[in-house]
Write an enzyme that holds these catalytic residues in place. Sequence first.
Site, PDB file in Angstrom:
ATOM      1  NE  ARG A 315      -4.273   0.096   1.606  1.00 35.05           N
ATOM      2  CZ  ARG A 315      -5.328   0.563   0.932  1.00 35.05           C
ATOM      3  NH1 ARG A 315      -5.430   1.842   0.653  1.00 35.05           N
ATOM      4  NH2 ARG A 315      -6.283  -0.249   0.537  1.00 35.05           N
ATOM      5  CD  GLU A 719      -7.205   2.584   6.195  1.00 35.75           C
ATOM      6  OE1 GLU A 719      -8.019   2.217   5.329  1.00 35.75           O
ATOM      7  OE2 GLU A 719      -6.137   2.005   6.405  1.00 35.75           O
TER       8      GLU A 719
END
Lengths: 765, 504
Positions: A315, A719
């Site tokens: 990620r 997030e």
Amino acid sequence: MSNTNPSNAPHDSAIGHVTGEATYIDDLNIPQNTHHIAFALSKVAHGKINSIDCQKARAMPGVKAVLLSQDIEREFGHLLIGPVQKDEPLLAKDTVLFYGQALCAVLAQTHQQATLAAATITADIIELEPIVTVGQAIEKESYLNAPIKMKTGDAKSAIPKADYQIKGELDIGGQEHFYLETQTALAIPKEKDEIVVHSSTQNPTEVQHLVAEVLGVPMHSVEVLTRRMGGGFGGKETDSSQIACLSALFAKKYNIPVKARLPRYEDFLMTGKRHDFVVKYEVGFNSQGIVQGIIIDYYAKCGYSLDLSYAIVSRTLFHSDNCYYFENAQFRGFLCKTNTTSNTAFRGFGGPQGMLAIENIMQEIAQFLGEDACVIRQRNFYQKNAPKNITPYQQIIEENIISELTDSLLTTSNYSKRKEQITQFNATHNILKKGLAFSPVKFGVSFTTTFLNQAGALVNVYNDGSIYLNHGGTEMGQGLFTKIAYVVAMEFGVSMECIKVSATSTAKVPNTSATAASSGSDMNGKAAQIACQRIKENMINFASEHFSISKKQIAFSDGEVILDKQKMPFTEFVKLCYLNRVELFSNGFYKTPKIHYDRETATGRPFYYYAYGVSVSEVLLDCITGEYKITAVDILHDVGNSLNKAIDKGQIVGAYIQGIGWLCTEELKWDDKGRLTTTGPATYKIPSIGDTPKHLNVEIQNKYEPQEDTIFKSKAVGEPPFMLAISSWLAIKDAIYNARQDKKVAKLPAPATFEQVHNGLHLDT
Amino acid sequence: MSSFLLNQNPEPIALQGIDPNMTVLQFLRATGRVGTKEGCASGDCGACTAVVIDLSEDEKALDFKSLNTCIALVHSLSGKCLVTVEGLQQDKKLHPVQQAMVDCHGSQCGYCTPGFIMSMYAWFVTHNTSQLEEIEHSLGGNLCRCTGYQPIIESCQQAIKDKPNYQDPYANKQTHQRLLDFRETLKSATIVSEEKKEQFYAPETLTEVSELIEKYPTARIIAGGTDLGLELTLFARRFEKIISLQNVKELKVITEQTQSITINAGVTIKQALPTLLSYFPSTEQYLYRFAATQIRNWATICGNIANASPIGDFPPLFFVLGARLLLRKGDKERELAIEDYFIRYKQTALQQGEFIKSIIIPKLLPQEKLFVHKLSKRFEDDISAVSLAIKISLQAPEKGNYISDIAIAFGGMAEVPKKAEALSQLIIKRFKNQDISHLDYASINNVSAEIVQAIASEFSPLSDMRASASYRLAMAKALVQRSLLQLAENSESSETSLFDFKDE
């Protein structure tokens, strides 16, 4: 009050929170004879275990047993756990791999007895040299895996051909989750091989799976329950398993209920954190500041085991572009194996480090060229058409609102005028200097491991019209239960009070994924909606026949069911359905469409969509000491059509402040022997109330509706806003740059502690 | 027999037979009152906050003080009323601070919320306006990891608006009378717990306490108890004998003489603040950064000296003021200059059976200026990496603006708080012939290398998790620079730090 609008409803447990009536696992009325676990931890970071002396502990009052790794192996045969790779022993075996690793577990009648007994345990360990830092891991080539690679174009040859080049290094520190409720589990043995485990976890299915594995029973014998967590932030995605498994082992072995709750300092020592990174970069750009080629190598401190590090570092690579188009880019992620606790998921899941790296580079390009950093960013933004809408992993950005959000925030925050004022201020002040910075966020939403993108829900409509809701998502404070209840309320056209949200249970909805990747409301909301629609279909089929009306003339709204020209209270209608033998419960299953990803080629469409946000921060800096204050922050963030504006705003503000904690005050320190020296709130400083900027203006964008078919056209919010804090770190760096008369671009590691800022002001780095 | 009141329960809770090492939080949770949470067990996060209602010093009013229950001993509650999060509702109606937290979305995961509610309650009862600074002072010891605090601040602002129309369950005459009546029923209770081998003594007179300490020289003496609690919770220690100074009225006294102030060993920081600020107004910022409200409410000035920490914030201040300690053993007393109290790391000049009875602090003379500064990672509730106190004496005004004498002391720079003699001499040497009103940034900067040298000649600070040795040295210098700039009061920009900066 203002909460009559259900889309602004308070958290479903708000009243329980403020009265203390909302219970966490440690508050549960425990069965009689419940025993408690305490641990003896390794005092060295790396070593060979000669012996562990538990004799004294076994004789202490209230102690029932002391469990060592060999006991587990002998009696259960299963010592190793882990979410991806089984490389984490429940208790250390033969060698210790990090300071604070559990050597053995003491079971006693009270928690205090267990703690006092554990304190008497000594271990004879031959110390081996530990690998503590990323630098040491690189030197010793200590890696958990081959590097992860992502590539587009030919950065290697593009960089030297560009007008200008910058090479640099950035140190990014880790972050302790500091959920207020430490890791907790309560295991209650039932008849035969059955067991119920209450676990403070974001991932009940994973706990169920591992408990079943270590006990050697099928998953159907284990029920895991999670009503709420006192915070998770990723720290309870995998790290809740160890104490849940040990509680279950003890519970089964002695046939008594067993509870484990980590004291704060043990939670610091035993559990993983956000990964520390060393980032090495090289970038070539033209006189306009447009990137011609970029190479970034990320070295992530993963700790002693793999945990989720592969996906986390992946990620990082996925977010190394942030909002910028790169024709030639090469990103690599190295998974450093160190003698430290195994780092794990934490809000942003590797994304923040990738984004901080590229935003730091953008600012350095601007400083190199003497231009405004925001202008340089805008010149590099992704565009709406090919090829400048293609990411390094070949996903086409179909929906791009970053330019629009940027323009809007620069106007509302008065960016240009403030920049001028700051230049003036700095010219007339010796000790105090100001800095200003803008930063954008583009965050990909979906688990990048495609199969995890599935969710289930269960909806029961009882014959009095009350509705029971269960789904695979867990509540950790983010308001997920409130949002999903809202979806159900909207589907049936009833008020929020009609819906009972219930503890997540592996027995009600199976095979769930962790509540993570910001996907909780996206996936569980859709699953719950599908369940509701199935029930409604049953109801509509019945009503259409019963009242001889067309299905289209039936609707649910305001607590009533519209049946062509007549209306009936929902409760009465439900009763009627029941009496006519209509099925009033259903499950719902959802899998995120369109996504796919090929790890081998590092290409595909890993993300269903992107969430966007922008922020502007202003900082006031004391050049004598390095102390600073973040004085003003403006945020414009994209949540699509908000499911609950109050909850979403809470997520944005909370994530931003957690982000400045990561980038400013939260410093994890290990000594050279690999001992963590910051083990509690006395030494590890998360933001406190005075750190909230005096001016903190948060707006939710309401102009652009998402293209994809998300639940009520909303977007994930957990997030993405964490990374809005990057503008604050950049503003500190800007203030340092403004203060330095030599106009050198100083290195600034994260966190930018006052000491690091002082170094940046005064040292030649 | 000792006991305490809990919430609105009519029956007091007897303390007899309860483990003297038990904390308030352990007691609450063991008896099923689980609304109060444990976040850290070290008094640093505030999740366990409850409010203690006590009679004021003159017994004419009520005193509401927030408390970290995780490090407070349950026996120290004797004679007081404890209010926990379960005790705020009336007829199942939420208290205004609770209602506001619901309305303003002030809770997310909810685990810190009961602690916040109680800190907010203590603030609510003792304030009538929602000044941000006061809210920050009151809630600085409560950590929230979810909300970012903004909605909590908004909740305070909403709640206080309801105060004029609200009948509080405790801030009233009935509670005052109830507490007075309750006190009457308690007999003198020197030995609070004697059933086990462990004992908790809460004597009421100076003679008694002196005798006990002499008789049991290894007993732990506690005043506020905010330091001792950590040893129980974090280091799994147990104490056989604990002697509390809390009930000794004579020790709770501040007396003002012509030239000095005497603060006795039982005086809390909260109690001493108004006196200290009236004589030493330049310490305000510094003193409000001492720990958090939950600690300042209970911790004592003398306790901060007694525990002999190298990073206590009071010693440097008292060093430069020339304070003296009054030590007592049995019925004998002696005086000691404060700097002679600290011998080595956590080692003091106290003899067996001796204790600090009071501290005598000289007032400032008109020509004396006092500067105190603290540097830590976080502004609220943090331990100093470096702290500095400077007292500068100026010539008599008719002789012009010149330095005649200086005293400097640092915390965090050595194993004990310590005076900086070489640095003092250097500054006198460099500046005694210079009109201080002409001091400016550049002229002070010119001597910065010499300042560093002078400090390094006497101090070799440690590197630890709070700061590196080199940063500590640099900061010792920086804080001296800041003080000199403040003395000059005419630096080109009027601000010398973040703290005195007022934005346009």
